[in-house]
Design a protein around this motif. Structure first.
Motif, PDB file in Angstrom:
ATOM      1  N   ARG A  27       0.815  -1.222   0.000  1.00 41.58           N
ATOM      2  CA  ARG A  27       0.000   0.000   0.000  1.00 41.58           C
ATOM      3  C   ARG A  27       0.848   1.272   0.000  1.00 41.58           C
ATOM      4  O   ARG A  27       0.650   2.160  -0.809  1.00 41.58           O
ATOM      5  CB  ARG A  27      -0.930   0.029   1.223  1.00 41.58           C
ATOM      6  N   ILE A  33      -3.185   0.264  -3.434  1.00 44.32           N
ATOM      7  CA  ILE A  33      -4.118   0.497  -2.337  1.00 44.32           C
ATOM      8  C   ILE A  33      -5.364  -0.380  -2.422  1.00 44.32           C
ATOM      9  O   ILE A  33      -6.238  -0.298  -1.566  1.00 44.32           O
ATOM     10  CB  ILE A  33      -4.535   1.985  -2.287  1.00 44.32           C
ATOM     11  N   CYS A  98     -20.326  -1.655  -0.111  1.00 51.10           N
ATOM     12  CA  CYS A  98     -19.309  -0.634   0.184  1.00 51.10           C
ATOM     13  C   CYS A  98     -18.006  -0.987  -0.512  1.00 51.10           C
ATOM     14  O   CYS A  98     -17.183  -0.126  -0.784  1.00 51.10           O
ATOM     15  CB  CYS A  98     -19.115  -0.463   1.684  1.00 51.10           C
ATOM     16  N   TYR A 100     -15.395  -2.587   0.481  1.00 53.82           N
ATOM     17  CA  TYR A 100     -14.137  -2.634   1.216  1.00 53.82           C
ATOM     18  C   TYR A 100     -13.623  -4.065   1.376  1.00 53.82           C
ATOM     19  O   TYR A 100     -12.421  -4.306   1.413  1.00 53.82           O
ATOM     20  CB  TYR A 100     -14.312  -1.986   2.597  1.00 53.82           C
ATOM     21  N   ARG A 134     -19.598  -6.960   5.962  1.00 52.58           N
ATOM     22  CA  ARG A 134     -20.657  -6.485   6.835  1.00 52.58           C
ATOM     23  C   ARG A 134     -21.877  -6.034   6.042  1.00 52.58           C
ATOM     24  O   ARG A 134     -22.910  -5.731   6.610  1.00 52.58           O
ATOM     25  CB  ARG A 134     -20.119  -5.327   7.683  1.00 52.58           C
TER      26      ARG A 134
ATOM     27  N   TYR C  27     -10.385   5.051  -1.189  1.00 48.52           N
ATOM     28  CA  TYR C  27     -11.210   5.247   0.002  1.00 48.52           C
ATOM     29  C   TYR C  27     -10.514   6.248   0.929  1.00 48.52           C
ATOM     30  O   TYR C  27      -9.322   6.526   0.767  1.00 48.52           O
ATOM     31  CB  TYR C  27     -11.370   3.923   0.763  1.00 48.52           C
ATOM     32  N   SER C  29      -9.354   5.775   3.785  1.00 44.49           N
ATOM     33  CA  SER C  29      -8.149   5.214   4.402  1.00 44.49           C
ATOM     34  C   SER C  29      -6.990   5.106   3.413  1.00 44.49           C
ATOM     35  O   SER C  29      -5.843   4.922   3.816  1.00 44.49           O
ATOM     36  CB  SER C  29      -8.452   3.846   5.010  1.00 44.49           C
ATOM     37  N   ASP C  30      -7.284   5.228   2.124  1.00 34.00           N
ATOM     38  CA  ASP C  30      -6.222   5.159   1.106  1.00 34.00           C
ATOM     39  C   ASP C  30      -5.695   6.542   0.755  1.00 34.00           C
ATOM     40  O   ASP C  30      -4.698   6.675   0.044  1.00 34.00           O
ATOM     41  CB  ASP C  30      -6.772   4.553  -0.194  1.00 34.00           C
ATOM     42  N   ALA C 189     -18.994  -2.281  13.175  1.00 33.74           N
ATOM     43  CA  ALA C 189     -18.182  -3.195  12.369  1.00 33.74           C
ATOM     44  C   ALA C 189     -18.193  -2.903  10.874  1.00 33.74           C
ATOM     45  O   ALA C 189     -18.118  -3.821  10.057  1.00 33.74           O
ATOM     46  CB  ALA C 189     -18.559  -4.653  12.636  1.00 33.74           C
ATOM     47  N   LEU C 191     -16.376  -2.323   7.670  1.00 36.49           N
ATOM     48  CA  LEU C 191     -15.079  -2.960   7.468  1.00 36.49           C
ATOM     49  C   LEU C 191     -13.935  -1.963   7.360  1.00 36.49           C
ATOM     50  O   LEU C 191     -12.802  -2.253   7.735  1.00 36.49           O
ATOM     51  CB  LEU C 191     -15.126  -3.884   6.252  1.00 36.49           C
ATOM     52  N   GLU C 192     -14.243  -0.773   6.865  1.00 33.78           N
ATOM     53  CA  GLU C 192     -13.182   0.235   6.863  1.00 33.78           C
ATOM     54  C   GLU C 192     -13.180   0.954   8.207  1.00 33.78           C
ATOM     55  O   GLU C 192     -14.216   1.440   8.655  1.00 33.78           O
ATOM     56  CB  GLU C 192     -13.405   1.277   5.757  1.00 33.78           C
ATOM     57  N   PRO C 193     -12.021   1.054   8.838  1.00 30.95           N
ATOM     58  CA  PRO C 193     -11.968   1.780  10.102  1.00 30.95           C
ATOM     59  C   PRO C 193     -12.277   3.271   9.891  1.00 30.95           C
ATOM     60  O   PRO C 193     -12.243   3.776   8.775  1.00 30.95           O
ATOM     61  CB  PRO C 193     -10.517   1.593  10.562  1.00 30.95           C
ATOM     62  N   MET C 240     -16.201   5.455   1.186  1.00 33.70           N
ATOM     63  CA  MET C 240     -16.046   4.835   2.498  1.00 33.70           C
ATOM     64  C   MET C 240     -16.467   3.375   2.484  1.00 33.70           C
ATOM     65  O   MET C 240     -17.333   2.971   1.709  1.00 33.70           O
ATOM     66  CB  MET C 240     -16.866   5.592   3.536  1.00 33.70           C
ATOM     67  N   GLY C 241     -15.846   2.629   3.374  1.00 35.41           N
ATOM     68  CA  GLY C 241     -16.143   1.202   3.489  1.00 35.41           C
ATOM     69  C   GLY C 241     -17.141   0.920   4.581  1.00 35.41           C
ATOM     70  O   GLY C 241     -16.834   0.289   5.575  1.00 35.41           O
ATOM     71  N   GLY C 242     -18.379   1.393   4.380  1.00 38.54           N
ATOM     72  CA  GLY C 242     -19.456   1.065   5.315  1.00 38.54           C
ATOM     73  C   GLY C 242     -19.536   2.008   6.495  1.00 38.54           C
ATOM     74  O   GLY C 242     -18.580   2.713   6.820  1.00 38.54           O
ATOM     75  N   ARG C 273      -8.684  -1.119  14.494  1.00 32.82           N
ATOM     76  CA  ARG C 273      -9.957  -1.774  14.812  1.00 32.82           C
ATOM     77  C   ARG C 273     -10.331  -1.631  16.288  1.00 32.82           C
ATOM     78  O   ARG C 273     -11.467  -1.350  16.622  1.00 32.82           O
ATOM     79  CB  ARG C 273      -9.877  -3.257  14.412  1.00 32.82           C
TER      80      ARG C 273
END
Ligand SMILES: Cc1cc2nc3c(=O)[nH]c(=O)nc-3n(C[C@H](O)[C@H](O)[C@H](O)COP(=O)(O)OP(=O)(O)OC[C@H]3O[C@@H](n4cnc5c(N)ncnc54)[C@H](O)[C@@H]3O)c2cc1C
Ligand code: FES
Ligand code: FES
Lengths: 225, 295, 758
Positions: A27, A33, A98, A100, A134, C27, C29-30, C189, C191-193, C240-242, C273
């Motif tokens: 990453r 990424i 999503c 992810y 999720r 995302y 986080s990226d 939860a 999945l992406e923090p 975003m991841g959720g 996490r």
């Protein structure tokens, strides 16, 4: 330390901390990424990549452990701009929300199909057990993997893509086109002279404040959230 | 942030040399599934990592006369599919198949599983029932072999010296008249650390219809996997029938009760042990599948 | 019009699916910026105490460390993480960027800013914090009993309310049933923090890239806290991841914005996490007792409930959450009299707040477990009992006074019971062996936006491009549930053009018009209707333009397949791209419209769900073998996504019923700190969820559509718990039904234990 890595068929020479995880190098140093971090403890599978064809969690593997091995990440799935069949089926079956978890899911599924081209549903669920999602409840993901392996029990969820639909789009017949052209030319000539077009101009964006006539609700100040 | 050194031995001599230079802050790295997380806690960076990935010669399963030898860096995936393991140590293969996820099984090794010394380690439960011995090598190049029970001292505690690496596990190969099983209760069907695990080995005397060479080990109760020897004796020379299954289950419950008296988890585990015992028993396929008799 | 829908009701992937499957989507986080710094939080290790001393000298001496921030060198103005707009009621300003008095394990004490994440992490471990511990209140009972120890000086009860509506009829001869149900504190939860990136500008302004559900709300919290004019704070939504509600409140955004402001550098704050689990927010734990009276035939006469909710250490949105728990039952059942007391109680535990369903899953679990008790008491089938009491279309909600709209919950129940073969399955014996089967049903109700509280509105504009494609400018917040696609499909349907010919982006306070964001089940119903209205205006402009070009009156024209057609003259049509190409100057500038749409109603959305479970009486493990979710969706805009949302929501509900809980120990610490011990349902344990849609068109959403994402998870846990109770003949009502609790109920019902991990 100096590391020589082969990722998606490309050789890279990187300078990394000896305790750098494979995930970090992919990453942060290679800019790949697509491989995600959801937990950093081997539990969620978002970081799944293939090392010598086997799915591993790149968050619990040091980069040094991948030296001299072939690493495949999600970025390496599509070939020459052509999506891998798994990627296509993930799109068609609505297996992505999503998204992810998607890269990790794809890599686990890829490893499965490489080892077992016609897996049963149970095989698929076990192969994906280390990949948490999720959003989807897994149904669509399992269906997509099945479809990618040639099972076609369930129909694709998603409508035919842009290309086919747009081909059906109507085009103007030449006769109409000629008439339209004439009308436009006449009208635009007027415009150039400064005659404003009849219909009202584009209203200014930006919301007005509450207009006087806006509907109001039965008073219940607590309903909001 | 101390700077960690990584050495990657590719031959046994290199490993010995690396071990000779090891300090208490040196860590061996096999699959990394336990180690990588632990060394990321600031302050726990090792001075040196001895990366065993290069030692291809440590990953094997071999039948050597009547002894099955398993190299320390053999992964769970390899164990799960290995024909020799299936034939001569089925419970180990079954245990391997239930470790974590595909990803964890692809990376995680049996050596790491034992050296990590988690009370829940599935490999430890299986190897305990198989009566495994552990061969190690140290910085002086000395190879030593000792029973697994002498290595596992308790949660995260082993008798391994800081300059000692596991090279091999060995145990008597199970013969055609042996049956073995491994069962585990987690909190999910898959990818769950054991809350209770059991491995069961028996020899079935087809002529007499009875059991001998009974070996039962329990994991995730107490500090490390252990053999329930009283239970083993009590089952010896009993017929392979439902009544014996029930005795086996009762014996497992008693063993659980004895090993974690008063513990918070006891009320659950003592009941769950019944289910675990029947799961293991039914896997032997010696009697028609049976289940506990409920009042 | 519905028979002729061309795009609505089809199935489409999320708009950015291509980038998601190739891994190219960036995302939050990226995300990175040149010169970006990395922040790492230092969290309280004690549940209640004063920070006596912070020694950052060793940390600050590390190479790469820019600075350590704490209460000693940061503003101590208070903010409310749950504030949506400046004038909001019920916004308790009880939190500071960094705490001097820490109130839970996980409270923010300090943050290290460094040039790399590794340096920030290493430095964080070197910051020494000394606490003077105060007595901690770790349960609501302790907090309610305590008079001297207070979580906040305002008292431990953050909010109390009582609703009492209708008239209690004569209860002579009535059957009285009581129950009490508890629901756990859980982690969202996603999945992406959690992550936020902020850049302080030398001009004093700032840009914030957020993975949250509302950019305007984020701006309110940030600008007010940092005392900046709103136009100097630009907040941009990034992929975003959720979220599931876990990113609706502004917890790390103000912190990250402050760090960027203070350093005048870009700063990224990415949690791990464990931090997400303990230091952001949780679905609050609740305890609800219910007492009902009904006729011997099973008609409800009276419904009384009392709820206590564990707010955690800061009030956040929990007061409103507790109020909402009182507004669920009367959307579902007709009762002459409804009374509900609720209170939100502060404790020294992780902070509660918004989570998918906003009190509805909690209340549905309590209600539906209770309804099964009533059915048992009356020896009625659970479906039959519910049918005797369910609301009818166009009833009025007793509690809110709002019309329920075209409420098709009965139809859901009736059709579901047939599809699930309920009667036959229910009649089948559970068995007496090790594995026992049971079936359960539960219903739930939720809402459609915030109409009824304040002017629920949305705002957007749409224009045609010079090549006949379209662009929608709206503050959309995609959380993964396909909102952008939904808007495109709505616009596509109105304009008669393929959704792929419409571009729609996400929210950016600098460029997209005001909208509250993605929550409150408002997006399809309110924002979607705004899109429909806007598209209708653009369509009117298109038709006017075409009328002029084709020399036909507008009434002779219609749109389809990207062209304006002349009715009864199959030959004559002009494609949008030709209208655009040929009349670029004449018409294109005016084929555009903007709309402020005010919602006019807030009907209920419903779901009825059926579960079949198999319980292993030896191990206490429960397998959900089969599951049917019936959905009163009004109209499915994106059919595949509606089904997929349901499948995911049911997965979350199964976890809620069986596995998930985030308890704290006697030291106030969560023994559960990662996915290792916080188990969400994985693929082998998930059945294939069947989804049955009930469609109609009686409400004010686009094409009749109603909300989906939240209601989908509302009844799930109740259905699973009822199925387990059916299998075992038990009356379990403390969620989740972890194996310990099932085993205890089978063997020693008097000592059902609290949850714990292995
Ligand atoms: C998501 C997840 C799920 C898991 N599920 C399970 C499960 O179901 N059952 C289970 O039993 N375990 C499980 N584990 C634990 C783990 O995977 C195993 O313990 C694994 O066997 C460790 O092996 P490794 O090769 O990865 O060891 P490493 O992580 O490389 O090392 C572990 C420890 O052993 C030492 N070590 C490694 N090799 C040797 C050697 N040859 N000689 C001496 N010391 C050595 C290392 O120094 C380190 O201290 C799980 C882990 C994760 C992350
Ligand atoms: S990030 Fe690697 S498994 Fe979760
Ligand atoms: S699609 Fe969101 S986690 Fe899988």
């Amino acid at each position: 330390m100096q590391l020589l890595l082969t990722v998606n068929g490309m050789q890279y020479e990187v300078e990394a901390r000896p305790t750098a995880r494979l995930l970090d190098v992919l990453r942060d140093q290679l800019g790949l990424i697509g491989t995600k971090e959801g937990c950093g403890e081997g539990e969620c599978g978002a970081c799944t990549v293939l090392v010598d064809g086997r799915a591993v969690n790149s968050c619990v593997m040091l980069a040094v452990q991948a030296r001299g091995k072939d690493v495949l990440t999600v970025e390496g799935l599509a070939q020459d701009g052509e999506l891998d069949v798994l990627q296509q089926k993930f799109v068609e079956y609505g297996a992505v929300q999503c998204g992810y978890c998607t890269p990790g899911m794809l890599m686990s599924a890829k490893a499965l199909l490489m080892a077992n081209p016609v897996p049963s549903e149970q095989d698929i669920r076990i192969a994906l057990a280390g990949n948490l999602c999720r959003c989807t409840g897994y149904s669509a993901i399992v269906a997509a993997v099945k479809a990618a392996s040639g099972h076609d029990a369930t129909p694709a969820m998603v409508l035919p893509g842009e290309a086919e639909e747009l081909a059906a789009e109507v085009s103007t017949d030449p006769e109409t086109l000629a008439i339209v052209q004439e009308v436009v030319e006449a009208a635009e000539a007027e415009l150039i002279q400064g005659t404003p077009p009849a219909p009202e101009a584009f209203p200014s964006p930006g919301a007005p404040a509450m207009p006087p006539g806006a509907p109001t609700a039965p008073a219940d100040p607590e309903e909001g959230e | 942030m101390g700077v960690t050194d990584v050495v990657t031995p590719v031959r046994l001599e290199d490993l010995v040399a690396a071990l000779a230079a090891a300090t208490p802050q040196t860590r061996l790295l096999a699959g990394g599934t336990d180690l990588v997380r632990s060394i990321r806690t600031p302050g726990s960076e090792p001075d040196t990592i001895i990366d065993l990935t290069g030692l291809a010669e440590f990953a094997y399963v071999r039948l050597d006369g009547g002894t099955l030898r398993v190299g320390a860096t053999t992964t769970f995936t390899a164990l799960q599919w290995d024909p020799l393991v299936r034939e001569h140590a089925l419970c180990l293969g079954l245990a391997a198949a239930q470790v974590g996820s595909v990803q964890i099984r692809n990376a995680g090794t049996i050596g790491g599983n034992i050296a990590n010394a988690s009370p829940c380690a599935d490999g430890a439960t299986a190897l305990t029932a198989l009566g495994a011995e552990v061969t190690t090598i140290d910085g002086a190049g000395t190879a030593r072999t000792r029973p697994l029970g002498e290595i596992l001292l308790g949660p995260s505690r082993t008798s391994l010296a800081h300059d000692e690496a596991i090279t091999e596990f060995s145990f008597p190969a199970l013969g055609p008249e042996h049956r073995s099983a491994f069962a585990k209760i987690g909190s999910r069907t898959a990818v769950s650390v054991a809350r209770l695990s059991a491995a069961l080995v028996v020899r079935f005397d087809a002529a007499a219809g009875t059991l001998d060479d009974v070996r039962v080990s329990l994991g995730a109760v107490g500090g490390a996997a252990f053999r329930a020897s009283r239970l083993e004796e009590s089952l010896t020379r009993l017929p392979a029938d439902e009544a014996t299954a029930q005795l086996f289950a009762e014996g497992c419950v008693a063993a659980v009760q004895e090993s974690i008296p008063g513990r918070y988890s006891l009320p659950y585990k003592q009941h769950a042990a019944v289910g675990l015992a029947y799961d293991a028993w039914n896997m032997l396929a010696l009697s028609p599948p049976c289940e506990p008799a409920w009042a | 019009m519905t028979e002729d829908l061309q795009y609505v009701g089809g199935s489409y992937p999320v708009h950015d699916v291509a980038q998601k499957v190739t891994g190219e989507l960036v995302y939050g986080s990226d995300f990175s910026l040149p010169g970006m710094l990395h922040a790492k939080l230092i969290l309280s290790t004690v549940p209640h105490g004063m920070v006596k001393r912070i020694d950052a000298s060793r940390a600050e001496a590390l190479p790469g460390v820019v600075k350590v921030f704490s209460h000693e060198n940061s503003p101590m103005d208070r903010f409310c993480r749950a504030r949506i707009h400046p004038g909001q009621d019920l916004a308790e300003h009880d939190e500071t960027l960094f705490s001097e008095r820490v109130r839970f394990v996980g409270d923010r004490v300090a943050a290290v800013v460094a040039t790399s994440r590794a340096a920030a992490e290493a430095a964080a471990a070197l910051v020494e914090v000394e606490y003077e511990e105060l007595p901690a209140l770790l349960t609501v009972d302790e907090a309610l009993a305590s008079t001297d120890v207070l979580v906040h000086s305002t008292g431990n009860v953050a909010y109390e309310s009582e609703i009492d509506k209708g008239e209690r009829p004569d209860l002579g001869g009535a059957v009285i049933v009581s129950s009490s149900t508890s629901t756990p504190r859980v982690h969202h939860a996603a999945l992406e923090p959690h992550v936020c990136i902020a850049q302080g500008h030398s001009t004093g302004g700032m840009t914030v890239w957020t993975t949250s559900q509302g950019v305007y709300a984020a701006r309110t919290v940030i600008a007010e806290l940092l005392d900046m004019e709103y136009h100097r704070v630009r907040v941009i939504k990034v992929p975003m991841g959720g979220s599931f509600g876990g990113k609706t409140e502004y917890i790390i955004e103000p912190v990250c914005a402050f760090l960027a402001h203070a350093t005048r550098r870009p700063v990224k704050l990415l949690l791990d996490r464990e931090e997400c689990m303990i230091a952001t927010m949780v679905r609050p734990a609740t305890w609800t007792t219910i007492r009902t009276a009904c006729t011997p035939e099973g008609v409800l006469l009276d419904f009384e409930a009392a709820t206590t909710l564990d707010s955690g250490a800061y009030a956040s949105s929990t007061p409103d959450y507790s109020i909402h728990m009182c507004k669920k039952v009367t959307k579902l059942y007709r009762v002459p009299h409804y009374q509900h007391q609720s209170r939100a109680v502060l404790t020294n535990t992780p902070v509660g707040g918004a989570c998918r369903g906003w009190g509805a899953p909690e209340m549905a679990a309590a209600t539906e477990i209770h309804m099964d008790r009533v059915a048992a008491a009356l020896r009625l089938d659970p479906v039959e009992l519910r049918l005797k009491n369910m609301v009818e279309p166009f009833d009025t909600d007793l509690v809110t006074g709002l019309p329920l709209g075209d409420a098709r919950v009965r139809e859901c129940l009736e059709r579901g019971a047939v599809a699930f073969d309920w009667a036959a399955r229910r009649a089948r014996p559970a068995g007496r062996g090790r594995l026992r089967r049971g079936v359960g049903v539960a219903a739930g109700a939720h809402k459609n936006g915030m109409f009824g509280a304040f002017p629920e509105a949305s705002n957007m504009s749409l224009k045609m491009n010079e090549d006949g494609t379209f662009e929608l400018n709206a503050s959309l917040h995609e959380v993964g549930c396909g909102i952008v696609t939904t808007m495109k499909v709505i616009v596509a349907e109105v304009l008669g053009v393929h959704p792929d010919r419409i571009a729609a982006g996400e929210a950016d306070t600098a460029t997209t018009p005001f909208d509250y964001g993605t929550y409150g089940s408002r997006v399809t119903y309110v924002v979607g209707e705004c899109a429909r209205v806007t598209a209708e205006k653009v369509k009117a402009r298109l038709l006017e333009a075409a009328a002029e070009l084709l020399k036909e009156p507008v009434v002779h024209l219609f749109t389809r397949d990207g062209a304006v057609h002349v009715k009864n003259d199959a030959e004559r049509a002009v494609a949008y791209r030709d209208i655009a190409r040929l009349s670029e100057m004449r018409h294109v500038p005016s084929i555009a419209a903007s709309t402020t749409y005010y919602a006019v109603s807030n009907p209920a959305s419903y779901s009825v769900q059926f579960a079949e479970v198999e319980v292993d009486c030896a191990t206490g493990l429960v397998a959900v073998n089969d599951f049917l979710a019936v959905a009163d969706v009004g109209r499915a805009i994106n059919r595949g996504m509606v089904e997929a949302q349901y499948q995911g929501a049911v997965q979350m509900g199964i976890g809620y019923a069986l596995y998930e809980h985030l308890d704290v120990d006697e030291q106030g610490r969560s023994g559960i700190d990662g996915f290792k011990n916080y188990h969400i349902v994985n693929a082998p344990d998930m059945p294939d969820i069947q989804v049955l849609l009930v469609e109609h068109e009686g409400d004010d959403g686009p094409f009749g559509a109603k909300s989906v994402g939240e209601i989908a998870t509302v009844p799930t846990a109740g259905a699973v718990v009822n199925a387990v109770n059916n299998a075992l003949g038990t009356e379990l009502s403390d969620l989740p039904l972890v194996p310990e609790r099932i085993i205890a109920a089978l063997h020693a019902p008097e000592e059902v234990p609290a949850c714990s991990s292995c």
